[in-house]
Write a protein that holds these residues in place. Sequence first.
Motif, PDB file in Angstrom:
ATOM      1  N   GLY A   1       0.949  -1.220  -0.010  1.00 30.27           N
ATOM      2  CA  GLY A   1      -0.156   0.039  -0.160  1.00 30.27           C
ATOM      3  C   GLY A   1       0.703   1.164   0.026  1.00 30.27           C
ATOM      4  O   GLY A   1       0.453   2.296   0.570  1.00 30.27           O
ATOM      5  N   LEU A   2       2.159   1.159  -0.423  1.00 34.14           N
ATOM      6  CA  LEU A   2       2.888   2.441  -0.699  1.00 34.14           C
ATOM      7  C   LEU A   2       2.720   3.012  -2.019  1.00 34.14           C
ATOM      8  O   LEU A   2       2.553   2.763  -2.986  1.00 34.14           O
ATOM      9  N   PRO A   3       2.841   4.477  -1.852  1.00 36.14           N
ATOM     10  CA  PRO A   3       2.410   5.249  -2.778  1.00 36.14           C
ATOM     11  C   PRO A   3       3.617   5.222  -4.150  1.00 36.14           C
ATOM     12  O   PRO A   3       3.319   5.549  -5.430  1.00 36.14           O
ATOM     13  N   ASP A   4       4.892   4.929  -3.716  1.00 36.24           N
ATOM     14  CA  ASP A   4       5.879   4.907  -4.886  1.00 36.24           C
ATOM     15  C   ASP A   4       7.039   4.194  -4.243  1.00 36.24           C
ATOM     16  O   ASP A   4       7.102   3.667  -3.238  1.00 36.24           O
ATOM     17  N   LEU A   5       8.305   4.132  -5.277  1.00 37.84           N
ATOM     18  CA  LEU A   5       9.391   3.308  -4.854  1.00 37.84           C
ATOM     19  C   LEU A   5      10.283   4.025  -3.817  1.00 37.84           C
ATOM     20  O   LEU A   5      10.809   3.292  -3.221  1.00 37.84           O
ATOM     21  N   GLU A   6      10.132   5.355  -3.632  1.00 34.58           N
ATOM     22  CA  GLU A   6      11.033   6.021  -2.724  1.00 34.58           C
ATOM     23  C   GLU A   6      10.482   5.617  -1.222  1.00 34.58           C
ATOM     24  O   GLU A   6      11.273   5.369  -0.447  1.00 34.58           O
ATOM     25  N   SER A   7       9.262   5.401  -1.058  1.00 36.54           N
ATOM     26  CA  SER A   7       8.660   5.057   0.033  1.00 36.54           C
ATOM     27  C   SER A   7       9.035   3.586   0.253  1.00 36.54           C
ATOM     28  O   SER A   7       9.446   3.221   1.458  1.00 36.54           O
ATOM     29  N   LEU A   8       9.015   2.695  -0.611  1.00 37.83           N
ATOM     30  CA  LEU A   8       9.536   1.297  -0.237  1.00 37.83           C
ATOM     31  C   LEU A   8      10.942   1.253  -0.038  1.00 37.83           C
ATOM     32  O   LEU A   8      11.364   0.515   0.785  1.00 37.83           O
ATOM     33  N   SER A   9      11.861   2.092  -0.679  1.00 38.24           N
ATOM     34  CA  SER A   9      13.142   2.437  -0.110  1.00 38.24           C
ATOM     35  C   SER A   9      13.392   2.789   1.198  1.00 38.24           C
ATOM     36  O   SER A   9      14.143   2.079   1.863  1.00 38.24           O
ATOM     37  N   ASP A  10      12.544   3.635   1.554  1.00 36.32           N
ATOM     38  CA  ASP A  10      12.915   4.240   2.921  1.00 36.32           C
ATOM     39  C   ASP A  10      12.349   3.145   4.157  1.00 36.32           C
ATOM     40  O   ASP A  10      12.929   2.948   4.891  1.00 36.32           O
TER      41      ASP A  10
END
Length: 484
Positions: free
Chosen positions: A302-311
Amino acid sequence: MGIVAGLDSAPDFTRIVVCDSDTGAVLRQGYAPHPVEGDGGGGRPADVDPQAWLLSLGEAAGGGLLEGVQAIGVSAQANALVPLDSQGGTVRPAMVGGDKRAQVAAADLIDALGGREAWAQAVGCVPGAAQPVTKLRWLAKSEPDAALRTAMLMQAHDWLVWQLLGRPVRRTTDRGGASGTGYWSAATGAWRPDLVELALGHQVMLPEVIGPAEPAGTTPEGLLISAGTGETMAAAFGLGIGLGDAVVSLGASGSVMAVHPEALYDSTGMITSLADATGMHLPVVTTLNAVRALRGTAELLGLPDLESLSDLALKSTPGSHGLVLLPYLEGERTPNLPHTAGTLAGLRRESMKAEHLARAAFEGMLCGLADALDVLRGRGVEVRRVFLLGAAAELPAVQAVAPMLFGAQVVVVQPADYAAMGAARQAAWALGASQGTLDPRTPPAWQGAAAQIREPGDELAVGQAVRQQFISVRDQTHPGAFRP
């Protein structure tokens, strides 16, 4: 100071860079989308009128962009087959990209020559649906009238160079472009017209393969046109990679290529044996799953983008608390598992947290690409430095994890038009060689790409442990599938 231009005709657009021939500094740039519509699968047309490439080129070069330019190099999309009649007209639209129509033709061709080993010995790799030789087989079976009228074969960059020169009698290509056809031998450096006949049913004319620094010709206005090359080879040349360097490209699928002094042949289908734009070789290994594994994980969490996944991934630790993702979401090519699915292993109560799954996605993707690197290393290809390309290369989790898993220095280059820059560098080489200011055996030494350097350092042993965890799950789930 000389001025040269590099033109990259990609599947969807044309990009032009105008450069200082001595340093490679970009002076001007142009861009235009291709005026094409239709859907042949994957959102792109399977058939394209080559005139669309010329229209796009003209638009990108508008506003006096090429004023003062002394030489032009052309890079273009790989695997685009342009069949021509005896008068030089197209017998049908160009067949581009990974053409799913040709999948049956690929299997048919493999059998017709006597199997995968026979193809590996002949041209260095096993034909796939994207390669021109396979498209010829499809043409012969599905459009026999067009096949019969085909008298000359070109690829996208060959055709564009020929058009820029005013359609002369002499038609040329380079080793890089020829090596992707499936009817040119990387080992001997010669065409295999017998394989064209096997695929199409009759002989045709093929372009003359000229040297890396040799010009294809000069326009009536005195503009030198260099040999041109395929997009992959041009990007490698624009990056300035050499022996000991590999390039890992992170798209939806992934690819690993490296410079090598000898042609490799491979009957497993994992290695595509290409030639580069300098006289060396450029073996390529492809994985079907790279960034698509990250996007799928982000959607699951449910994450909006890959940057959020990376964090989120960076809140976990190496090894993801034992969680291992085999990211074979669309089947896989390396290892050859076309009909499999992904696997999530190591589920325990303490590992069932979002951050561990996020990290497992990054580790799984990069371990899959490390497998591809191992295929090349297993064949004697030296890899001391890995260049990371693609938007995902900018993600902090990728930059943190890649050096320890690849076991090499990782170079994260700034986004740039490397294929167009490689084409411009080729133009500068041909110009210098023709004027006697450059050795035709040594390309111009342009300034390197702006980059960040990441070293594995003290985490190398940790990375080896993470790789071993991945390998254990891979081999247990798919025994014998991976043989580098």
